[in-house]
Write an enzyme that holds these catalytic residues in place. Structure first.
Site, mmCIF file in Angstrom:
data_model
loop_
_atom_site.group_PDB
_atom_site.id
_atom_site.type_symbol
_atom_site.label_atom_id
_atom_site.label_comp_id
_atom_site.label_asym_id
_atom_site.label_seq_id
_atom_site.Cartn_x
_atom_site.Cartn_y
_atom_site.Cartn_z
ATOM 1 C CG HIS A 283 98.392 32.526 133.283
ATOM 2 N ND1 HIS A 283 97.265 32.790 134.003
ATOM 3 C CD2 HIS A 283 99.337 32.169 134.191
ATOM 4 C CE1 HIS A 283 97.502 32.606 135.303
ATOM 5 N NE2 HIS A 283 98.745 32.226 135.431
ATOM 6 C CG ASP A 347 101.983 34.113 136.202
ATOM 7 O OD1 ASP A 347 102.214 34.154 134.974
ATOM 8 O OD2 ASP A 347 100.873 34.397 136.681
ATOM 9 C CD GLU A 348 99.087 31.535 139.223
ATOM 10 O OE1 GLU A 348 98.651 31.646 140.381
ATOM 11 O OE2 GLU A 348 98.434 31.867 138.207
ATOM 12 C CB VAL A 349 104.940 26.966 134.647
ATOM 13 C CG1 VAL A 349 105.108 25.767 133.710
ATOM 14 C CG2 VAL A 349 105.239 28.269 133.912
#
Lengths: 580, 580
Positions: A283, A347-349
């Site tokens: 992100h 998050d969401e790597v």
């Protein structure tokens, strides 16, 4: 008309006090008391009084404004008209006395920093009648901390109903029903938050301040500010001003250090801590606008292979100067926030992003490491900086579950993907903030926002109703010993499909603190009052009339909270219930 | 940064004109023209000019306000900065000439009454450059009716982009890209509506007027005002003032005849007809507050046996004075509305309510009739009154499908339960207004609103996304001969979970006219531009960038429309598309 009259009788019994969140202990009588024209909130005489007056001046001024401007008539078909004879003849309440039962009076600043170990409890009593020796009566509010007094003042304002003056005089009657009344209150969980994403779409500071007011009205104590993301970087970082200059949507969509300080100070006055989040290493595509050298797989296509949403781009792992840069960003950001907690995200790597990035894949090869090993080194580096800055690191669940990083036990974990994952996090010994997407994501239910996707659904459909949020059980599936790991929870507003235009209506559906409607308010009660729906300690049917009261009062305070039912139903508790 | 520059080039090509709804015919060039400081909208000289000036004075003033206050920069990453050199050197557009190509100039009032047979077409041309003999150029707008000119003026304002003055002077640059530009436009369907329910929750007049403005910005021409319902009766009926006095939520939540006249007049100025609906015989429990003798099964329990939502209660059938009363109510209401259509409702009539009502069941027995026979007599009685009042009756689909009433062919039918029912209505020869709940109900997707219903879902879940509304095919499954029966369609906002706090954000998601967001705007384009998604005449991908433009402009005009995507995506058409 007959029908209405019958109803009012029962309402007097069932709606003793329309408080949100519900206090832990409440006893009420059946008399009325009326606020005098010169009603005042004053600190009790004594050695602490002067200190109190100084510190609480703003809170008292705010309470007085609410008492002045809230003009909430009873939510009954006759809007409280049948109360009038009793109200007109009721004894007069002339003041609310505040007392701080502590020998150590700290500053509000200190208390907000230490919010999650602080005593937020308070006692409030409102008498039924004047005693024989005095023509007027006083209510009493006491607490062991300044923040405790703030919580009690909010409760006090929620007790007041209004009736317009019968003779069209300048002002009306303000009164409390069901006195004598005694409240002993304290939160079930220390962390009660509202998260706002100001990176997908930007929000003016004034919208954030109004949101803090609404949070305070439901005793939510943490503003989790997800301030940057892949689409924009609106936060001024003094060491790297180019981050915002080139990463914000425009020059007038930057949160300067002065802006953030304004939010922090406003929060302090309300007993609300500001927990910043600078999400890393995913992100972060927006960082590339100023520092492209730190970003892997920037705008790689197809984006869905490299990121959860466009544009792709993540901070490079295994690159020393990127870690140094990231640490410095967090160091600057940590100085700006007031909470003892700070979120480094996580998050969401996306693994493929690193494998296909020539520079990162060279590092992986030369060091003979896996992506998770480099990620571990990176996150531990960030947390070292946070600890040096006196912040407790907070991360999203994937870092400890999916990537199995060896983070310090002190690290707090936010569980968002599925509340079923809470147990696994607790088994690793981490403390937990509930952020379950299927209960508390306020933005869900509007379908997909991606383009060229006719009839597209979203992973987070459907809409989370207030009663869904309200049915959440914070201790579900945990062992008795793990209960103390639960710090609390929060309602979250991601902004792909939200913006300042809709903040109030989306957030404040029911969580006890937030903005489209009372949804955020529902979450607030879950984590203040505790208990579970399944064990009968929390009931949607009992809650709805109180929530209506909260919502009508919030609208009067300028919050555009969505109606939960037709006005007809709000005036007639139970009559719009489903018949099972 | 390089990446952004590349993108801008393609945008100039793909976003020629961000008009919503899309005109039927549009040709554009690649030059720029700039509005002069003294730009004006003027009627062409000639014998009609004086008449025109008088009639159009308000419209021209409104257009000038939009030109003044809309400051929409191009939705590109550089917000149009790269246009600046061309704009600064562009020729000057000094005026927009209006001409009315008709020998018969009617009044706006007459045109609004006859809206569904009116010619709403217009032609608009903007030149590329001044000719050699004149230092400035003029644009031309012509139409055959005043309403046609109103539609064209709205289109003209949507062509204008803004750039702030480089030297911080008082004002900025306003320009049109892609000239020379020529538009020939006309609606695909005569009826394009927005329905608002003001009975479940009440809306102040100013919110309704703002909604009319937004409707006009998407060329929606009918405000379908569902003004009364079972929960409240806020409409002043001169013959029966007690209806509102006792049936409205409170004295300050009544639409007086003056209020309705204000909405009608405001609509007239915008070319919008007001179609009132007084729903009968169901949805009338609120009438019992003043006239209980006319209502069967009032507040009968359990409510779900007797009504679709609480409280139960329907106008009695087979009772002559109830029919006379109802006819008189419609007669009064018909006088207040401007549309040639008037809706007597007729949805969700509950048979059990009549069978269990002693008075109605006695009538059924003594006349040896069925409920549907009495219903037929009742509705035909109502329609007799409407026809005498010069109104074409409009009803909900159940009356002709479920109850099979023998209504006059002229009766217009609104199909809401399922668009699959359109064919059956067409087979009976009635004209149709599309109001499909699964495409156009703006309030769906918030779950159940009934109390004591944890995790409750609603029949009308999920949320109807703008792309869902946009995918509607108005002619689906009809024979070629039946196409002319389709009058158009509307987006609908029922107010069980909506109110003035959320009107803008809920309605204006995508229908081309309405309030939470551009949803109402999506419906507007469907019925103005026509075509179908399946046949490739309408594309969600093509529409999204234009809808962003419309939404950003609407926000500038004070409409709190919800963001459709992150701002990042709005600036980069196609980059947030789903990858299939």
């Amino acid at each position: 008309m007959l029908f209405s009259a019958l109803l009012i009788l029962s309402l007097h019994v069932t709606r003793a006090a329309a408080l949100w969140p519900r206090p832990r202990s409440l006893s009420t009588g059946s008399s009325f008391i009326r606020l005098g024209d010169s009603f005042e909130v004053v600190a009790e005489q004594g050695e602490l009084a002067k200190e109190l007056e100084r510190r609480l001046a703003k809170a008292i001024a705010r309470t007085s404004r609410h008492l002045q401007h809230d003009r909430l008539r009873r939510l009954t078909p006759d809007r409280g008209e049948s109360d009038r004879p009793q109200v007109e003849n009721a004894p007069i309440l002339s003041r609310l006395f505040l007392s701080l039962n502590s020998t150590v009076v700290g500053t509000l600043e200190d208390e907000v920093v230490n919010l999650y170990t602080l005593d937020e409890s308070y006692s409030l009593s409102v008498p039924a009648a004047t005693d024989a020796t005095s023509p007027t009566a006083s209510a009493h509010l006491s607490a062991r901390t300044l923040v405790g007094l703030l919580r009690g003042l909010e409760t006090f304002t929620q007790l007041i109903y209004f009736l317009p003056a019968a003779d069209d005089a300048l002002d009306g009657l303000r009164y409390i029903a069901n006195v004598p009344l005694r409240i002993e209150d304290r939160p079930a969980f220390p962390y009660r938050g509202f998260m706002l994403d100001t990176a997908r779409n930007w929000y003016p500071i004034e919208d954030i301040l109004r949101t803090l007011d609404t949070m305070a009205s439901t005793k939510v104590n943490t503003f989790h500010w997800h301030i940057t993301d892949q689409q924009s970087f609106p936060l001024e970082i003094p060491t790297f001003p180019d981050l915002a200059t080139f990463g914000a949507y425009s020059a007038d969509r930057i949160y300067s250090t002065v802006d953030v300080a304004k939010v922090v100070e406003y929060g302090q006055d309300l007993g609300i801590a500001v927990m910043l989040e600078v999400d890393m290493p995913g992100h972060t595509a927006s960082i590339a606008n100023a520092y492209p050298e730190h970003i892997a797989c920037l705008d790689a296509r197809p984006w869905s292979t490299y990121a959860a949403e466009p544009p792709a781009g993540q901070l490079r792992l295994g690159r020393p100067d990127t870690l140094a840069f990231s640490k410095r960003v967090l160091q600057d950001a940590a100085k700006l926030s007031s909470s003892a907690f700070f979120s480094s995200g996580g998050d969401e790597v996306n693994k493929r992003c690193y494998l296909d990035d020539p520079e990162t894949s060279a590092a992986l090869e030369s060091r003979n490491s896996t992506v998770d090993e480099l990620l571990d080194e990176f996150v531990r580096g960030l947390h070292e900086t946070l600890v040096e800055s006196n912040k407790t690191p907070v991360v999203w669940e994937e870092l400890v579950l999916k990537h199995d990083l060896s983070l310090a036990k002190e690290t707090v974990v936010m569980v968002w993907i599925d509340s079923a994952n809470v147990r696994a996090v607790a088994d690793k010994g981490h403390r937990i903030i509930h952020a379950a997407s299927h209960y508390f994501y306020l933005d869900c239910g509007a379908g997909a926002w991606l383009g060229r996707y006719a009839n597209g659904t979203s992973w987070c459909d459907p809409f989370k109703t207030w009663s869904k949020s309200y049915s959440f059980d914070p201790l579900f599936n945990l062992t008795r010993e793990q209960h103390e790991l639960v710090l609390g929870g929060e309602a979250l507003l991601w902004s792909e499909q939200a913006g300042p235009e809709t903040l109030d209506s989306i957030a404040w559906r029911v969580w006890l603190v937030l903005p489209r409607s009372p949804r955020a308010a529902a979450a607030a009660e879950v984590f203040w009052t505790g208990g579970s729906v399944t064990e009968g300690e929390r009931s949607v049917g009992e809650a709805l009339p109180r929530l209506h009261d909260w919502r009508y009062r919030a609208v009067q305070r300028g919050v555009k909270a969505i109606p939960l039912q037709p006005h007809w139903c709000a005036l007639r508790p139970g009559q719009c219930d489903v018949e099972l």
